[in-house]
Write an enzyme that holds these catalytic residues in place. Structure first.
Site, PDB file in Angstrom:
ATOM      1  N   ASP A  30      26.594  59.312  58.137  1.00  0.00           N
ATOM      2  CA  ASP A  30      25.073  58.183  57.951  1.00  0.00           C
ATOM      3  C   ASP A  30      24.399  57.288  58.566  1.00  0.00           C
ATOM      4  O   ASP A  30      25.237  56.989  59.278  1.00  0.00           O
ATOM      5  CB  ASP A  30      25.123  58.149  56.217  1.00  0.00           C
ATOM      6  CG  ASP A  30      26.651  57.594  56.153  1.00  0.00           C
ATOM      7  OD1 ASP A  30      26.879  56.955  56.854  1.00  0.00           O
ATOM      8  OD2 ASP A  30      27.376  57.580  54.428  1.00  0.00           O
TER       9      ASP A  30
ATOM     10  N   ASN B 160      29.807  54.852  42.315  1.00  0.00           N
ATOM     11  CA  ASN B 160      28.511  55.819  41.643  1.00  0.00           C
ATOM     12  C   ASN B 160      29.137  57.336  42.041  1.00  0.00           C
ATOM     13  O   ASN B 160      28.143  57.834  41.741  1.00  0.00           O
ATOM     14  CB  ASN B 160      27.608  55.811  41.832  1.00  0.00           C
ATOM     15  CG  ASN B 160      26.528  55.464  43.104  1.00  0.00           C
ATOM     16  OD1 ASN B 160      27.625  56.133  44.183  1.00  0.00           O
ATOM     17  ND2 ASN B 160      25.509  55.725  43.015  1.00  0.00           N
TER      18      ASN B 160
ATOM     19  N   HIS C 256      28.848  58.541  45.182  1.00  0.00           N
ATOM     20  CA  HIS C 256      28.589  59.250  46.008  1.00  0.00           C
ATOM     21  C   HIS C 256      29.317  60.179  47.509  1.00  0.00           C
ATOM     22  O   HIS C 256      30.320  59.250  47.185  1.00  0.00           O
ATOM     23  CB  HIS C 256      27.244  57.942  47.092  1.00  0.00           C
ATOM     24  CG  HIS C 256      27.661  57.275  47.702  1.00  0.00           C
ATOM     25  ND1 HIS C 256      27.202  55.918  46.647  1.00  0.00           N
ATOM     26  CD2 HIS C 256      28.084  56.749  48.083  1.00  0.00           C
ATOM     27  CE1 HIS C 256      27.864  54.550  47.738  1.00  0.00           C
ATOM     28  NE2 HIS C 256      28.437  55.565  49.106  1.00  0.00           N
TER      29      HIS C 256
ATOM     30  N   GLU D 294      23.327  60.372  46.943  1.00  0.00           N
ATOM     31  CA  GLU D 294      23.659  59.469  45.037  1.00  0.00           C
ATOM     32  C   GLU D 294      23.911  59.891  44.827  1.00  0.00           C
ATOM     33  O   GLU D 294      23.864  61.577  44.932  1.00  0.00           O
ATOM     34  CB  GLU D 294      22.233  58.601  45.850  1.00  0.00           C
ATOM     35  CG  GLU D 294      22.331  57.634  47.075  1.00  0.00           C
ATOM     36  CD  GLU D 294      23.149  56.717  46.359  1.00  0.00           C
ATOM     37  OE1 GLU D 294      24.316  56.929  45.929  1.00  0.00           O
ATOM     38  OE2 GLU D 294      22.669  55.415  46.666  1.00  0.00           O
TER      39      GLU D 294
END
Length: 257
Positions: A63, A132, A134, A139
């Protein structure tokens, strides 16, 4: 999904040994790299190995932030160059990072997918996991079949990453280009590393929770060659720890190439 536990140095050594084993048996020519804190010791272990064949690798990053110039010290172009390309002696022309500074982000995402496919696909993908759940910057509630695309970063992810920007949340970009979950699943093998108590809940959801877009990393339950490497703090909320192996006892070539 295979789960191994150990100290952070043991986890880094296991992952590095896995890369080196596949490289030496000629079953690895394309390596996927993640840029979070947990995977960085793997690249240091690889660099310390002195393996000359590392220079033959083609590398794809997961990314990149949208809006940061490539020369920004926290852009993943810079991070990958600093932590992977130069220490491993790679040819920069063979190291690819999504272009978050492109004028046409959708076109840049499509071109990145094309580059991965044209390379023959990723043989081994190194991953981290966000607090979280990811992976990459996919996400919660990302499509489990998503491909490389623009993604909006959650407030939690931006807060977690503010430490890389001097603690200034306003400096953290709000979006990114990321490989999709479907792209990650296409890799021949994945190795995910998680360390620290902050990752424990996400790890438990990934390993023992239901397959759900609420925890994007749970998609790895579908991967036939996924290994999860955890230190004791990251593994603390797992309920079936007796079923998992110790990374320190699983050295050498742990799987068939």
């Amino acid at each position: 999904m295979k789960v191994l536990t150990g100290t952070p140095p043991q986890l880094a050594r296991w992952a590095a040994d896995r890369v080196l084993h596949r490289l030496r048996t000629r079953s690895l020519s394309v390596l996927g790299v993640a840029t979070g804190s947990s995977p960085l010791p793997v690249y240091r272990a690889l660099a310390a190995s002195g393996e000359p064949a590392l220079a033959s690798l083609r590398v794809f990053a997961l990314d990149e932030y949208v809006g940061l110039p490539h020369h920004h010290p926290q852009s993943y172009h810079c991070v990958v160059d600093r932590e992977v390309t130069r220490p491993l002696g790679l040819d920069p022309a063979r190291v690819h990072v999504p272009d978050g500074a492109a004028d046409d982000l959708d076109a840049a995402a499509a071109e990145y997918e094309h580059l991965i496919a044209a390379s023959g696909g990723i043989d081994l993908q190194v991953l981290g996991i966000g607090a979280n759940g990811h992976v990459g910057f996919n996400e919660p509630f990302s499509s489990l079949r998503s491909r490389t695309r623009v993604e909006t970063l959650t407030a939690r992810t931006r807060r977690d990453n503010a430490r890389f920007f001097g603690g200034d949340l306003q400096q953290v970009p709000t979006s990114c280009l990321t490989q999709g979950l479907g792209t990650i699943l296409d890799a021949d093998e994945v190795v995910l590393i998680a360390t620290g108590a902050a990752k424990a809940h996400a790890v438990a959801q990934m390993v023992e929770g239901p397959l759900s877009s609420a925890c994007p990393a749970s998609v790895l339950q579908l991967h036939p060659r996924a290994t999860v490497l955890l230190d004791d703090r990251a593994a603390a909320q797992l309920t079936r720890r007796d079923d998992h192996e110790q990374a320190g006892a699983a050295t050498g070539p742990p799987r068939n190439p």
